[in-house]
Write an enzyme that holds these catalytic residues in place. Sequence first.
Site, PDB file in Angstrom:
ATOM      1  CE1 TYR A 568      -3.051  -2.977   0.007  1.00 14.26           C
ATOM      2  CE2 TYR A 568      -2.534  -3.305   2.324  1.00 14.26           C
ATOM      3  CZ  TYR A 568      -3.126  -3.746   1.154  1.00 14.26           C
ATOM      4  OH  TYR A 568      -3.776  -4.942   1.117  1.00 14.26           O
ATOM      5  CG  HIS A 609      -1.697  -8.907   2.480  1.00 14.93           C
ATOM      6  ND1 HIS A 609      -2.868  -8.916   1.772  1.00 14.93           N
ATOM      7  CD2 HIS A 609      -1.874  -8.009   3.477  1.00 14.93           C
ATOM      8  CE1 HIS A 609      -3.737  -8.085   2.325  1.00 14.93           C
ATOM      9  NE2 HIS A 609      -3.157  -7.505   3.358  1.00 14.93           N
TER      10      HIS A 609
END
Length: 820
Positions: A568, A609
């Site tokens: 992110y 992730h």
Amino acid sequence: MINFGVRNFNLIMMSTKVKTVNKKMTKDDFKATILSDYRLAAEVRESGAQGRRDVLSGKGSFGIFGDGKELAQIALAKVFRHGDFRAGYYRDQALMTALGQYSPKHMFSALYGDPELEREPSSGSRQMMNHFGTRFLNDDGSWKNLMEQNNSTSDMACLASQFPRLVGLAQASQVYRENPELAKSKPGFTNGGSEIAFATIGNSSCAEGHFFEAVNAIGVLQVPAIISIWDDGYGISVANDIQMTKSDVSEVLKGFQMDEKGAGYDIVKVMAWDYPALISAYEKAEKLAREKHIPSIIHVIEMTQPTGHSTSGSHARYKSKERLQWEIDFDCNKKFKEWILENEIATEDDLSNIDKEVVQFVKEQKKEAWTEYQAPIKVELKEVITIFNSISAQVSIPEIADWIKDLNQSAMFGVFRRDYLSKARMLLGMIVNEDIVEKATLRNFINRINSENYKRYNTKLYNETSTSALKVEEVKPTYNNDSEEVDARIILRDNFHHMFEAIPEAMIFGEDVGKIGGVNQGVEGLQDKFGESRVADTGIREATIIGQGIGLSLRGLKPIAEMQYLDYVIYGFQPMVDDIASLHYRTHGGQITPLIIRTRGHRLEGIWHSGSPMGMLLNGTRGMYLCVPRDMTRAAGFYNTLMQSNDPAMVIECLNGYRVKEKLPNNIGEFRVPLGKVETTREGNDITLVSYGSTWKIVMDAAEQLERAGISCEVIDTQTLVPFDLSHDIVESVKKTNRLLVIDEDVPGGGSAYILQKIVEEQNAYNFLDSEPQTLAAKAHRPPYGKDGDYFTKPSAEDIFEKVYEMMGEANPTKFPSLY
Ligand SMILES: Cc1ncc(C[n+]2csc(CCOP(=O)(O)OP(=O)(O)O)c2C)c(N)n1
């Protein structure tokens, strides 16, 4: 007619800086103030007009000016105090002039691209003209007393990019006000938290996400920002109806309007040409911000662009005749003049005398800027022409005569160094085999000009002063015989507790960082111990988390801005790339952000992730340091090192490493891992394996298996990617093994290609290789979810084994026959 009543008179009197000189102001003082404002507005307008002509005549390349925005900026300047901060953009010429930090001469020096800092102090012309910035640092890297000057953070051409950092600039006042002891210990950075952060932005740039994200963050934090929106109805050619819902940004912002509890903003709409109303708006906003930390938005409408957006084209292409006429009628300088005359503050003659003086003054300033810019260049030109002439007298090179003629001709208008340096370098190539003494003279000239211009144009990407992280001495982690093995996150946690005890400026904030102590419990208990102003949860708003860190770090604090996951970071990437990474370079060493960005990444599971986009980070953030520790001891050591320096850096912790056992050092909080120093974690003779981060452990496992197959691997952990192996230790290993494999989990040609370039090209490992140097990276696509998704995408110990085995097999197929 505008009513010039007693109220306005007092207001303007109170608002003028003259009040600090003479509390009992007479009508003459008042008149002098108004005329000085009139003069300033005229000066900005005139310098724009003359600057525009300079671009048309070719003396400058691109012009963007402050015309049509003068009056509001003059009003703003009246409430800007020493110690305040500006986060603005290229239109703020009148504001900067009114603050005493800019003049027509500065503008022309910047327009011409004069690289000397004394004439273009914002950036030494590393930036386009009218991109402002003041100097926060002394030449030795120490901070100036920011409370004794008006502070402008360095502008960027990227619209709305000043907004992320505005959050931190304003928040710092709150942090200092809430921590009076800290404030007292930092007199150069705060005056009890009373400083205001002023932002300026064009109406169309308000359509950017950064603007809304920052407005929301500031509203949540309730920090002293005053946001001015310069609304001229257009963003180049695109009008407000396409830019903004209801064509009106303050209509859209109504939900942010302050409620009865004082939460939110005071939002004011004011005409760009209404001098008393502008002054009154800024007076009110200042009071709210300075005394109560209530932010304001001042939407200044009916601004104009007398000569269009920039020198790139005429606005008659996209504005109707009626609009163009309206812009003439409602021009703020014209309206100001009318107001002065209607209220009999001065006569027509007074004003036209000022106008005449201004034209003359700007002409003189322009001439001075040009002459001073060209003077050293002309000296060099004379020198090179003498060299050309003496070479031409000895060797027949017909081009030289033409070159000299062209250079002399262009000297009448203006010469660039590239004009004669390119000829000089060409000439050296032409006479390389001639046996003449002038060859050395020419070579020396080229070397000297190159080295002088290296200083002008290529330095200060990184801080090289004593405040650099590279100057921080290593302190190794130490252990007792019975040192405990703990979950690795404990090492980070305990280290942060020590750090926050020792460094009162240390702060950490991000999503889930406060109450629960971070998603991986690395800051467990920190908020309870050190309070919410130093350890804080934030909204989900990566760009302004980074910006918050930038602003706080520019105000003497030591923030750690947390990006919850590396995947992110892309949301916060723009301020990293455009602001942090370029700041020291673009200000010619005038500003720096001592900000640490903490994140966690590499392999875990799932497309978002497991990312390890090192190539993206490396390519985008030169100017920052990039630390890729293989475990939490090393991560803690990097934080300890960086906290001692002024440099911006990112630390990427291994997402799969928090529950892995590591020995707890007994000098927690004290040990420091140096930047740019690799570590050889396994010695071997047959091949050098270079890796970092989460992949390092897999490489170590593979090396163990390879040993059994008779292949001895040397494993090197790079530890940091920027800086990279400053003492060139990797090539020493390659000299021994003569083989090199770089392994990481970025895309092919990403981080591994960077490492290979460093080792092969910069360290000259090419000379010592017996096999082709190779890389082993992840697949080009994102890693799919699940254990098997990872296995079939990222390098496994088996992949590494097979790759190394194949490389060895190419050299000795008898000993290492093909596996498949
Ligand atoms: C992120 C970004 N997108 C596009 C541009 C190109 N650009 C430069 S100025 C401009 C218009 C800006 O309009 P506005 O925000 O209203 O400010 P003004 O110039 O009118 O003061 C554009 C599109 C840019 N500099 N940055």
